[in-house]
Motif scaffolding. Structure first.
Motif, PDB file in Angstrom:
ATOM      1  N   UNK A  99       3.984 -43.877 -34.106  1.00 35.06           N
ATOM      2  CA  UNK A  99       3.863 -42.409 -34.109  1.00 35.06           C
ATOM      3  C   UNK A  99       4.559 -41.845 -32.871  1.00 35.06           C
ATOM      4  N   UNK A 100       5.511 -40.913 -33.028  1.00 34.99           N
ATOM      5  CA  UNK A 100       6.169 -40.295 -31.860  1.00 34.99           C
ATOM      6  C   UNK A 100       5.149 -39.536 -31.011  1.00 34.99           C
ATOM      7  N   UNK A 101       5.246 -39.700 -29.695  1.00 34.58           N
ATOM      8  CA  UNK A 101       4.340 -39.011 -28.776  1.00 34.58           C
ATOM      9  C   UNK A 101       5.060 -37.822 -28.140  1.00 34.58           C
ATOM     10  N   UNK A 102       4.415 -36.661 -28.181  1.00 29.94           N
ATOM     11  CA  UNK A 102       4.956 -35.462 -27.549  1.00 29.94           C
ATOM     12  C   UNK A 102       4.184 -35.180 -26.260  1.00 29.94           C
ATOM     13  N   UNK A 103       4.899 -34.740 -25.231  1.00 29.15           N
ATOM     14  CA  UNK A 103       4.286 -34.376 -23.960  1.00 29.15           C
ATOM     15  C   UNK A 103       4.183 -32.863 -23.848  1.00 29.15           C
ATOM     16  N   UNK A 104       3.494 -32.398 -22.801  1.00 25.76           N
ATOM     17  CA  UNK A 104       3.422 -30.958 -22.535  1.00 25.76           C
ATOM     18  C   UNK A 104       4.828 -30.400 -22.376  1.00 25.76           C
ATOM     19  N   UNK A 105       5.680 -31.128 -21.674  1.00 29.19           N
ATOM     20  CA  UNK A 105       7.058 -30.684 -21.476  1.00 29.19           C
ATOM     21  C   UNK A 105       7.768 -30.513 -22.809  1.00 29.19           C
ATOM     22  N   UNK A 106       7.548 -31.441 -23.733  1.00 25.44           N
ATOM     23  CA  UNK A 106       8.157 -31.324 -25.067  1.00 25.44           C
ATOM     24  C   UNK A 106       7.690 -30.055 -25.769  1.00 25.44           C
ATOM     25  N   UNK A 107       6.389 -29.799 -25.702  1.00 24.82           N
ATOM     26  CA  UNK A 107       5.821 -28.616 -26.369  1.00 24.82           C
ATOM     27  C   UNK A 107       6.435 -27.338 -25.802  1.00 24.82           C
ATOM     28  N   UNK A 108       6.576 -27.287 -24.472  1.00 28.42           N
ATOM     29  CA  UNK A 108       7.123 -26.083 -23.839  1.00 28.42           C
ATOM     30  C   UNK A 108       8.606 -25.900 -24.162  1.00 28.42           C
ATOM     31  N   UNK A 109       9.312 -26.993 -24.407  1.00 27.20           N
ATOM     32  CA  UNK A 109      10.730 -26.892 -24.772  1.00 27.20           C
ATOM     33  C   UNK A 109      10.914 -26.551 -26.241  1.00 27.20           C
ATOM     34  N   UNK A 110      10.029 -27.040 -27.086  1.00 27.92           N
ATOM     35  CA  UNK A 110      10.143 -26.803 -28.530  1.00 27.92           C
ATOM     36  C   UNK A 110       9.761 -25.369 -28.885  1.00 27.92           C
ATOM     37  N   UNK A 111       8.693 -24.861 -28.249  1.00 26.57           N
ATOM     38  CA  UNK A 111       8.181 -23.536 -28.584  1.00 26.57           C
ATOM     39  C   UNK A 111       8.484 -22.549 -27.455  1.00 26.57           C
ATOM     40  N   UNK A 112       9.063 -21.438 -27.795  1.00 25.44           N
ATOM     41  CA  UNK A 112       9.388 -20.382 -26.841  1.00 25.44           C
ATOM     42  C   UNK A 112       8.318 -19.287 -26.907  1.00 25.44           C
ATOM     43  N   UNK A 113       8.096 -18.551 -25.811  1.00 24.54           N
ATOM     44  CA  UNK A 113       7.228 -17.374 -25.905  1.00 24.54           C
ATOM     45  C   UNK A 113       7.788 -16.407 -26.943  1.00 24.54           C
ATOM     46  N   UNK A 114       6.921 -15.884 -27.785  1.00 25.38           N
ATOM     47  CA  UNK A 114       7.377 -15.016 -28.867  1.00 25.38           C
ATOM     48  C   UNK A 114       7.451 -13.548 -28.444  1.00 25.38           C
ATOM     49  N   UNK A 115       6.918 -13.235 -27.270  1.00 29.82           N
ATOM     50  CA  UNK A 115       6.836 -11.844 -26.836  1.00 29.82           C
ATOM     51  C   UNK A 115       7.179 -11.736 -25.348  1.00 29.82           C
ATOM     52  N   UNK A 116       7.481 -10.534 -24.862  1.00 29.11           N
ATOM     53  CA  UNK A 116       7.837 -10.361 -23.448  1.00 29.11           C
ATOM     54  C   UNK A 116       6.782 -10.959 -22.513  1.00 29.11           C
ATOM     55  N   UNK A 117       7.266 -11.494 -21.389  1.00 29.61           N
ATOM     56  CA  UNK A 117       6.387 -12.178 -20.438  1.00 29.61           C
ATOM     57  C   UNK A 117       6.389 -11.434 -19.103  1.00 29.61           C
ATOM     58  N   UNK A 118       5.193 -11.066 -18.663  1.00 26.65           N
ATOM     59  CA  UNK A 118       4.991 -10.417 -17.363  1.00 26.65           C
ATOM     60  C   UNK A 118       4.245 -11.403 -16.472  1.00 26.65           C
ATOM     61  N   UNK A 119       4.844 -11.780 -15.339  1.00 31.49           N
ATOM     62  CA  UNK A 119       4.209 -12.696 -14.396  1.00 31.49           C
ATOM     63  C   UNK A 119       3.762 -11.935 -13.150  1.00 31.49           C
ATOM     64  N   UNK A 120       2.499 -12.098 -12.790  1.00 35.55           N
ATOM     65  CA  UNK A 120       1.940 -11.399 -11.637  1.00 35.55           C
ATOM     66  C   UNK A 120       1.545 -12.426 -10.578  1.00 35.55           C
ATOM     67  N   UNK A 121       2.071 -12.244  -9.359  1.00 36.80           N
ATOM     68  CA  UNK A 121       1.736 -13.154  -8.268  1.00 36.80           C
ATOM     69  C   UNK A 121       1.433 -12.348  -7.015  1.00 36.80           C
ATOM     70  N   UNK A 122       1.060 -13.047  -5.963  1.00 36.07           N
ATOM     71  CA  UNK A 122       0.693 -12.406  -4.708  1.00 36.07           C
ATOM     72  C   UNK A 122      -0.451 -13.171  -4.085  1.00 36.07           C
ATOM     73  N   UNK A 123      -0.786 -12.846  -2.855  1.00 35.49           N
ATOM     74  CA  UNK A 123      -1.888 -13.529  -2.181  1.00 35.49           C
ATOM     75  C   UNK A 123      -3.228 -12.949  -2.607  1.00 35.49           C
ATOM     76  N   UNK A 124      -3.324 -11.639  -2.599  1.00 31.80           N
ATOM     77  CA  UNK A 124      -4.566 -10.954  -2.967  1.00 31.80           C
ATOM     78  C   UNK A 124      -4.300  -9.965  -4.103  1.00 31.80           C
ATOM     79  N   UNK A 125      -5.275  -9.794  -4.957  1.00 37.52           N
ATOM     80  CA  UNK A 125      -5.206  -8.743  -5.970  1.00 37.52           C
ATOM     81  C   UNK A 125      -4.602  -9.127  -7.302  1.00 37.52           C
ATOM     82  N   UNK A 126      -4.069 -10.352  -7.415  1.00 36.23           N
ATOM     83  CA  UNK A 126      -3.373 -10.673  -8.670  1.00 36.23           C
ATOM     84  C   UNK A 126      -4.326 -10.786  -9.858  1.00 36.23           C
ATOM     85  N   UNK A 127      -5.550 -11.289  -9.623  1.00 35.47           N
ATOM     86  CA  UNK A 127      -6.504 -11.392 -10.738  1.00 35.47           C
ATOM     87  C   UNK A 127      -6.926 -10.013 -11.219  1.00 35.47           C
ATOM     88  N   UNK A 128      -7.251  -9.116 -10.286  1.00 33.82           N
ATOM     89  CA  UNK A 128      -7.649  -7.765 -10.672  1.00 33.82           C
ATOM     90  C   UNK A 128      -6.501  -7.032 -11.353  1.00 33.82           C
TER      91      UNK A 128
END
Length: 514
Positions: A99-128
């Motif tokens: 049986x072929x084994x797929x990794x997380x990396x394989x899954x992320x390469x096979x399937x693309x996000x279907x909708x726009x992606x907003x990434x929020x980062x920072x030291x404080x306040x990102x969760x809120x």
């Protein structure tokens, strides 16, 4: 391997469906219309993330066993990385069946996000900020992709990129790291961001081998991924502005800031090597100027006419418009969080200001952020996740404004080591009326301060401090937290706030102990 290699009859076998990645991958495959059967060796009642599977009744799950039919009927297999790397017995059995084994990396390469992606980062306040932006999106009829892993914040490891491939029509992802070089790039690149937001950059997660500017450069890894895309930034943070200058960023840059008063001046490291002087509004942000030429300029969006409770303001836009907002939460730091969310909601998600107004007013905050958990000994009891100097400063400053006499029970053990713990103590001493240490490191710093004649009118030591050192990011044991909390109840104050990750983790125990 591409998604075209599969058809509607393809069966995926997922091992470890009660784990983080197994759970997300199984749901992701189902969301894309494939057949999934899953397994976990724990009993069904012990499946940590079982609730996330309730909307997938077609998924056949085997708890506590793996029948032979699981192998004979699976076309592809996904197994936990640990089992793959250790070449476990299960791994060899799967290979035996061919049986072929797929990794997380394989899954992320096979399937693309279907909708726009907003990434929020920072030291404080990102969760809120992330949670508020999702709240606005839901209010407008949108459905953000959700990891639904109860009890997990979900801002690290493989959660954000896998989450971005689940069902929904918008991706609003919190992307945090521990300040390790390359970590944010690895995380955010897999998310394939279209829009980014940086809330602020203040000292956190600093080791002996890394400086504040090294940490800031990690945040810059998201900036690099958003060249010629949209980046929203806190204009009042000189570190962000200095970082953009250092990286020579080009793209659709949108800035926001506040117009408010300050009587405090602080210094912060600039990429030129000098110190930036800041007329500080909140935790390392404000009006600033450096000898290298870095200087505060008016942002695109400006929040002004801020009321005394810090929950109402007028937002001036780049288009000569003015809109009044009232928040369901309060605090200068939360006005920063709200403005960032408002900008993305309007500029990126095309949500009307009227809808945004309704949403921000109904938003009641995030668990563990200025969270009221009860009343004891005629005192309001609260927990807050604040775990670094900027976070402690922002929270205590607002609570002092709202409650008058406050006690801070410090449960942190800084990611930056004992120097970070000393700085947290200094910040707490500036704004709290009393400080009670409730972690091993906080206790050491408090005793050292008292031995040197500092904060003698503020520090109140517990009668004894239970044994126990930091574990992971958790700064204190439950016994240490309770010893500090019970000591705080003896003091004359209006509010007892327990700060740090341990306070948040043990909030139900604190509540039961009142």
């Amino acid at each position: 391997m591409e998604i075209t290699d599969f058809d509607e009859n393809t069966v995926f076998g997922v091992i470890g469906v009660c784990g983080i990645n197994g759970n997300l991958i199984a749901r992701l495959l189902m969301d894309h219309g494939f057949k999934v059967q899953a397994n976990d060796m724990v009993n069904e009642e012990d499946c940590r993330f079982k609730a996330a599977l309730k909307d997938y009744p077609e998924m056949k799950i085997y708890y506590g066993e793996i029948p032979e039919t699981f192998f004979t009927s699976s076309d592809y297999m996904i197994i936990p990385t640990a089992l793959l790397e250790s070449k476990s017995m299960l791994y060899h059995k799967i290979k035996k069946y061919g049986i072929p084994i797929l990794t997380v990396k394989d899954i992320l390469e096979i399937f693309e996000p279907k909708h726009p992606v907003i990434c929020i980062t920072g030291t404080n306040g990102k969760t809120t900020t992330t949670t508020l932006l999702k709240h606005i999106a839901y209010h407008a009829g949108l459905k953000p992709c959700e990891h639904n892993l109860m009890g997990l914040q979900g801002n690290t490891a493989d959660i954000p990129p896998l989450q971005s491939r689940l069902n929904g029509n918008i991706n609003i992802l919190e992307t945090g790291t521990f300040g390790i070089k390359g970590s944010l790039e690895k995380l955010a690149k897999a998310c394939k961001p279209d829009v980014g937001l940086i809330t602020n950059i203040t000292p956190d997660h600093l080791s002996e081998n890394s400086s504040f500017l090294d940490y800031a450069r990690v945040k810059g890894e998201l900036v690099e991924l958003l060249r010629n895309k949209t980046l929203v930034i806190n204009n009042d943070d000189p570190t962000i502005e200095s970082l953009l200058k250092e990286l020579n960023y080009e793209g659709n840059l949108i800035s926001f800031g506040l117009d408010t008063n300050s009587n405090k001046t602080t210094l912060k490291q600039c990429f030129c090597g000098k110190k930036v002087q800041i007329k500080e509004f909140c935790g390392g942000v404000g009006v600033y100027e450096c000898n290298c030429g870095l200087k505060y300029t008016k942002p695109d969006y400006l929040a002004c006419n801020i009321n005394d409770k810090h929950n109402q303001f007028i937002l001036k836009t780049p288009y000569n418009e003015e809109y009044e907002f009232k928040l369901g939460i309060y605090g200068i730091h939360n006005i920063y969080n709200a403005v960032g969310a408002i900008i993305i909601a309007h500029e990126t998600l095309n949500i009307s200001y009227e809808t945004i107004k309704e949403a921000v007013k109904s938003f009641k905050g995030v668990g563990g952020r200025m969270e009221k958990i009860g009343i004891s000994h005629n005192k309001q009891i609260m927990v807050d996740y604040a775990h670094n100097p900027a976070g402690i400063t922002s929270v205590l400053k607002e609570l002092k404004n709202a409650y008058g006499t406050i006690v801070d029970v410090i449960t942190t053990s800084s990611e930056s080591g004992i120097d970070g713990d000393k700085e947290i103590l200094d910040c707490a001493a500036e704004h709290a009326n009393y400080i009670v240490p409730a972690s091993h490191n906080a206790y050491l710093c408090a005793k050292h301060a008292l031995d040197n004649g500092k904060y003698t009118d503020k520090i109140v030591l517990p009668d004894s401090m239970p044994e126990g050192d930091k574990k992971g990011t958790l700064g204190a044991t439950v016994e240490q937290v309770l010893v500090g909390f019970n000591k705080a109840l003896e003091l004359d104050a209006n509010l007892v706030v327990c700060t740090g990750e341990a306070a948040f983790k043990y909030k139900d125990i604190i509540k039961d102990n009142e």
